[in-house]
Design a protein around this motif. Sequence first.
Motif, PDB file in Angstrom:
ATOM      1  N   PRO A  38       0.829  -1.207   0.000  1.00  0.00           N
ATOM      2  CA  PRO A  38       0.000   0.000   0.000  1.00  0.00           C
ATOM      3  C   PRO A  38       0.860   1.252   0.000  1.00  0.00           C
ATOM      4  N   SER A  39       0.256   2.341  -0.435  1.00  0.00           N
ATOM      5  CA  SER A  39       0.971   3.616  -0.463  1.00  0.00           C
ATOM      6  C   SER A  39       1.138   4.137   0.961  1.00  0.00           C
ATOM      7  N   LEU A  40       2.376   4.218   1.410  1.00  0.00           N
ATOM      8  CA  LEU A  40       2.678   4.644   2.774  1.00  0.00           C
ATOM      9  C   LEU A  40       3.444   5.963   2.744  1.00  0.00           C
ATOM     10  N   ASP A  41       3.029   6.887   3.577  1.00  0.00           N
ATOM     11  CA  ASP A  41       3.743   8.156   3.717  1.00  0.00           C
ATOM     12  C   ASP A  41       4.706   8.042   4.895  1.00  0.00           C
ATOM     13  N   ILE A  42       5.852   7.418   4.648  1.00  0.00           N
ATOM     14  CA  ILE A  42       6.860   7.263   5.691  1.00  0.00           C
ATOM     15  C   ILE A  42       7.602   8.589   5.835  1.00  0.00           C
ATOM     16  N   PRO A  43       7.651   9.162   7.037  1.00  0.00           N
ATOM     17  CA  PRO A  43       8.261  10.496   7.217  1.00  0.00           C
ATOM     18  C   PRO A  43       9.783  10.469   7.144  1.00  0.00           C
ATOM     19  N   ILE A  44      10.316  10.189   5.965  1.00  0.00           N
ATOM     20  CA  ILE A  44      11.757  10.180   5.735  1.00  0.00           C
ATOM     21  C   ILE A  44      12.057  11.089   4.561  1.00  0.00           C
ATOM     22  N   VAL A  45      12.970  12.037   4.757  1.00  0.00           N
ATOM     23  CA  VAL A  45      13.356  12.982   3.716  1.00  0.00           C
ATOM     24  C   VAL A  45      14.873  12.904   3.553  1.00  0.00           C
ATOM     25  N   SER A  46      15.330  12.840   2.321  1.00  0.00           N
ATOM     26  CA  SER A  46      16.760  12.772   2.044  1.00  0.00           C
ATOM     27  C   SER A  46      17.205  14.004   1.266  1.00  0.00           C
ATOM     28  N   VAL A  47      18.439  14.434   1.510  1.00  0.00           N
ATOM     29  CA  VAL A  47      19.050  15.574   0.828  1.00  0.00           C
ATOM     30  C   VAL A  47      20.325  15.067   0.155  1.00  0.00           C
ATOM     31  N   ILE A  48      20.359  15.120  -1.172  1.00  0.00           N
ATOM     32  CA  ILE A  48      21.497  14.621  -1.944  1.00  0.00           C
ATOM     33  C   ILE A  48      22.193  15.799  -2.612  1.00  0.00           C
ATOM     34  N   THR A  49      23.493  15.901  -2.384  1.00  0.00           N
ATOM     35  CA  THR A  49      24.297  16.988  -2.949  1.00  0.00           C
ATOM     36  C   THR A  49      25.507  16.392  -3.662  1.00  0.00           C
ATOM     37  N   PRO A 126      21.367  21.138  -3.976  1.00  0.00           N
ATOM     38  CA  PRO A 126      20.916  19.927  -3.275  1.00  0.00           C
ATOM     39  C   PRO A 126      19.526  19.494  -3.740  1.00  0.00           C
ATOM     40  N   ILE A 127      19.343  18.187  -3.799  1.00  0.00           N
ATOM     41  CA  ILE A 127      18.060  17.607  -4.186  1.00  0.00           C
ATOM     42  C   ILE A 127      17.372  17.082  -2.924  1.00  0.00           C
ATOM     43  N   VAL A 128      16.191  17.630  -2.632  1.00  0.00           N
ATOM     44  CA  VAL A 128      15.418  17.212  -1.467  1.00  0.00           C
ATOM     45  C   VAL A 128      14.257  16.359  -1.963  1.00  0.00           C
ATOM     46  N   GLN A 129      14.152  15.131  -1.477  1.00  0.00           N
ATOM     47  CA  GLN A 129      13.095  14.239  -1.935  1.00  0.00           C
ATOM     48  C   GLN A 129      12.560  13.395  -0.784  1.00  0.00           C
ATOM     49  N   LYS A 130      11.277  13.065  -0.898  1.00  0.00           N
ATOM     50  CA  LYS A 130      10.616  12.234   0.096  1.00  0.00           C
ATOM     51  C   LYS A 130      10.822  10.758  -0.245  1.00  0.00           C
ATOM     52  N   PHE A 131      10.786   9.942   0.796  1.00  0.00           N
ATOM     53  CA  PHE A 131      10.914   8.501   0.590  1.00  0.00           C
ATOM     54  C   PHE A 131       9.547   7.912   0.283  1.00  0.00           C
ATOM     55  N   ASP A 132       9.461   7.158  -0.801  1.00  0.00           N
ATOM     56  CA  ASP A 132       8.209   6.519  -1.211  1.00  0.00           C
ATOM     57  C   ASP A 132       8.512   5.064  -1.551  1.00  0.00           C
ATOM     58  N   VAL A 133       7.805   4.149  -0.867  1.00  0.00           N
ATOM     59  CA  VAL A 133       8.056   2.722  -1.081  1.00  0.00           C
ATOM     60  C   VAL A 133       7.778   2.336  -2.527  1.00  0.00           C
ATOM     61  N   ASN A 134       6.680   2.874  -3.081  1.00  0.00           N
ATOM     62  CA  ASN A 134       6.264   2.482  -4.425  1.00  0.00           C
ATOM     63  C   ASN A 134       6.940   3.282  -5.532  1.00  0.00           C
TER      64      ASN A 134
END
Length: 447
Positions: A38-49, A126-134
């Motif tokens: 299922p679509s889960l909104d896991i509160p994880i944010v990553s910053v890639i530079t 920097p690229i800020v993106q949310k973690f999405d399982v799907n």
Amino acid sequence: MNLYDIAIRRPVFTAMMMIALVVFGILGYQTLPINLLPSLDIPIVSVITILPGASPEVMESDVTDVLESAVNTIEGIKQITSYSGQGVSQVTVTFTLERDIDIAAQDVRDKVSGALGQLPLDAEPPIVQKFDVNSQPMLWMALAGLDARELSDYADQVVKPQLQAVPGVGNILVPGFREPMMRIWIDRDKLAAHRLTVTDVIVALGRENLELPGGFIEGPVTELAVRNLGLFETVDDFDAMIVATVDGRPIRLSDIGFTQLGVADERGGARYNMTPTLGIGVATRSGANLVDVNRAARQRMEELSKDFPPGLFYDVAFDGAEYVEKSIENVQVDIVYGAILAILVVFVFLRSWRSTFIVSLAIPTSLIATFGFMRVFGFSLNNLTTLALALSVGVVIDDAIIVLENIYRHQEEGESRVTAALSGTREIALAAMAATFSIAAVFIPVA
């Protein structure tokens, strides 16, 4: 008049409502998105530079520490982890489950934007993106048959745009892609003979290979924008560039070296069946049907293969939709087996085919109608929802068995069928509802 009174006194209306629910469920099943989870909104944010050429130590001190200090002041952080490698930095921020992922991601973007002035000038944004399982690619294809430059160029200019246009595709990953670039080779002896250094060449490139706005040319009724087309596009443009003027004579790049069209350095690679390839990863958009997206992407790739250059070929390395379909199909078969076993158990205890048939109608009617409500409330058909349906097979017939047995008891006491149905249902309706709601209440915290 209660609901069960209406259902008993108006059998035609009841039958039409059941048929309507079944049709509603069938229509919902046909449009349900199919995913592995299922679509889960896991509160994880990553910053890639990315800082090209920087060592892990430099990335840690100049990039990672700066970003960690910036995001550390955000409310609701549970954990911060980071990775510093050759030219890349990744800071992963894990928030508490109570934090809204969209608001948390925006807070991280704000803090990162405020720290841009402290990062090295050569660092990419920097690229800020949310973690999405799907959002992970569930379809991988291998592209091979050409040299590195032609293969990367064809994948970037033809294959990637076509796959991005497929409905439901969220992102296309191309591991092994090597960006085309101009390589300038300098002859050290010629450079010294003209009393120049490599720094002079670098300064000249920054000065000559540049496009600047030219302002406007205004007329009585018109206005034209002026562009200074100063960017070099071909090898000859680079070779003709004036590096410096020595003793009144212009020294061009061709006097001290030459330019060659090539590709970026090979920092990584992809292989399929021991053959150097270019990977094509297709990630679905959030909420899209994984099976339909993968099927459409494979069909689009098959159409593109008809116009491939000589020697170019592709192969499907991994299709997660096949696993998802197989997994969900196995659970659906288990649901059918469970329903059959439940019906047999009911028959063993009731010892009546007529009563068993009446009770068994609750299984398909309830399960099929559930698909319609799943579609309305935004659920997808995945391993967890199908397992939940499997668990509910026995639950949906519990109330039917209890009500039917009580009605049968009233019939044995001499009451008519209608009177027995009304009396038997009225006596235990509240208890049956209490039992059903108590079971549902157990799963509310999980939901």
